[in-house]
Write an enzyme that holds these catalytic residues in place. Structure first.
Site, mmCIF file in Angstrom:
data_model
loop_
_atom_site.group_PDB
_atom_site.id
_atom_site.type_symbol
_atom_site.label_atom_id
_atom_site.label_comp_id
_atom_site.label_asym_id
_atom_site.label_seq_id
_atom_site.Cartn_x
_atom_site.Cartn_y
_atom_site.Cartn_z
ATOM 1 N N HIS A 7 3.288 3.770 6.217
ATOM 2 C CA HIS A 7 2.687 3.172 7.411
ATOM 3 C C HIS A 7 3.720 2.382 8.192
ATOM 4 O O HIS A 7 4.699 1.900 7.648
ATOM 5 C CB HIS A 7 1.506 2.270 7.047
ATOM 6 N N VAL A 64 0.859 -1.192 0.000
ATOM 7 C CA VAL A 64 0.000 0.000 0.000
ATOM 8 C C VAL A 64 0.899 1.247 0.000
ATOM 9 O O VAL A 64 1.690 1.451 0.926
ATOM 10 C CB VAL A 64 -0.928 0.010 1.233
HETATM 11 P P1 AMP Z 1 2.717 -3.276 3.242
HETATM 12 O O1 AMP Z 1 3.118 -4.545 2.544
HETATM 13 O O2 AMP Z 1 3.734 -2.834 4.253
HETATM 14 O O3 AMP Z 1 2.319 -2.204 2.278
HETATM 15 O O4 AMP Z 1 1.469 -3.675 4.118
HETATM 16 C C1 AMP Z 1 0.158 -3.362 3.802
HETATM 17 C C2 AMP Z 1 -0.697 -3.971 4.894
HETATM 18 O O5 AMP Z 1 -1.988 -3.458 4.779
HETATM 19 C C3 AMP Z 1 -0.814 -5.501 4.818
HETATM 20 O O6 AMP Z 1 -0.345 -6.075 6.042
HETATM 21 C C4 AMP Z 1 -2.314 -5.731 4.629
HETATM 22 O O7 AMP Z 1 -2.789 -6.855 5.339
HETATM 23 C C5 AMP Z 1 -2.905 -4.440 5.177
HETATM 24 N N1 AMP Z 1 -4.199 -4.055 4.631
HETATM 25 C C6 AMP Z 1 -4.563 -3.999 3.329
HETATM 26 N N2 AMP Z 1 -5.834 -3.566 3.229
HETATM 27 C C7 AMP Z 1 -6.265 -3.329 4.490
HETATM 28 C C8 AMP Z 1 -7.491 -2.867 5.040
HETATM 29 N N3 AMP Z 1 -8.557 -2.541 4.286
HETATM 30 N N4 AMP Z 1 -7.585 -2.765 6.395
HETATM 31 C C9 AMP Z 1 -6.543 -3.088 7.174
HETATM 32 N N5 AMP Z 1 -5.368 -3.513 6.716
HETATM 33 C C10 AMP Z 1 -5.219 -3.642 5.392
#
Ligand code: AMP
Length: 117
Positions: A103, A99
């Protein structure tokens, strides 16, 4: 280049629900939808930044410092400050970032060991 349609931007705007842990004018903390540990919280600043480097380079020390202070406050609120935790921020292709809104993953509640996110 920040993507205004990324999923965390939609969560900030309230267009997609989340399980909120803490929110104020500048930050939001919520449960990861696919947790890899008993405690798996995501923390985001409410600014348009793609990743860690974007955040610390393009935002003021006050904004950056406030965000990381809130990360620590949430760690206390989660009750994992004494037992320990792992914070991770993935960036780009090699970092496995899914994403494109900066974060922090907060992992804890059990021994994390070699598990990474
Ligand atoms: P990253 O790989 O660091 O970008 O992690 C993105 C994180 O966002 C992953 O651990 C996903 O499980 C989490 N994620 C994606 N969509 C959602 C959502 N709608 N609500 C909560 N977490 C999410």
């Amino acid at each position: 280049m920040y993507d205004n349609n990324n999923i965390f931007a939609k969560i900030i705007d309230g267009k997609i629900p989340c399980k909120k842990i803490y929110e104020d004018d500048d930050t939001l903390f919520f449960e990861d939808i696919n947790p890899v540990s008993k405690v798996h919280i995501l923390g985001i600043p409410k600014v348009k930044c793609v990743d860690f480097s974007d955040f610390v380079t393009n935002y003021s020390q006050d904004v950056v410092s406030n965000f990381f202070q809130k990360v620590d406050e949430v760690i206390v609120k989660l009750g994992i400050r004494e037992s320990g935790y792992r914070i991770i921020s993935n960036s780009g292709v090699d970092g496995g970032q899914e994403v494109p809104h900066f974060h922090i993953h907060i992992l804890g509640g059990e021994t994390i060991g070699a598990k990474i996110r």
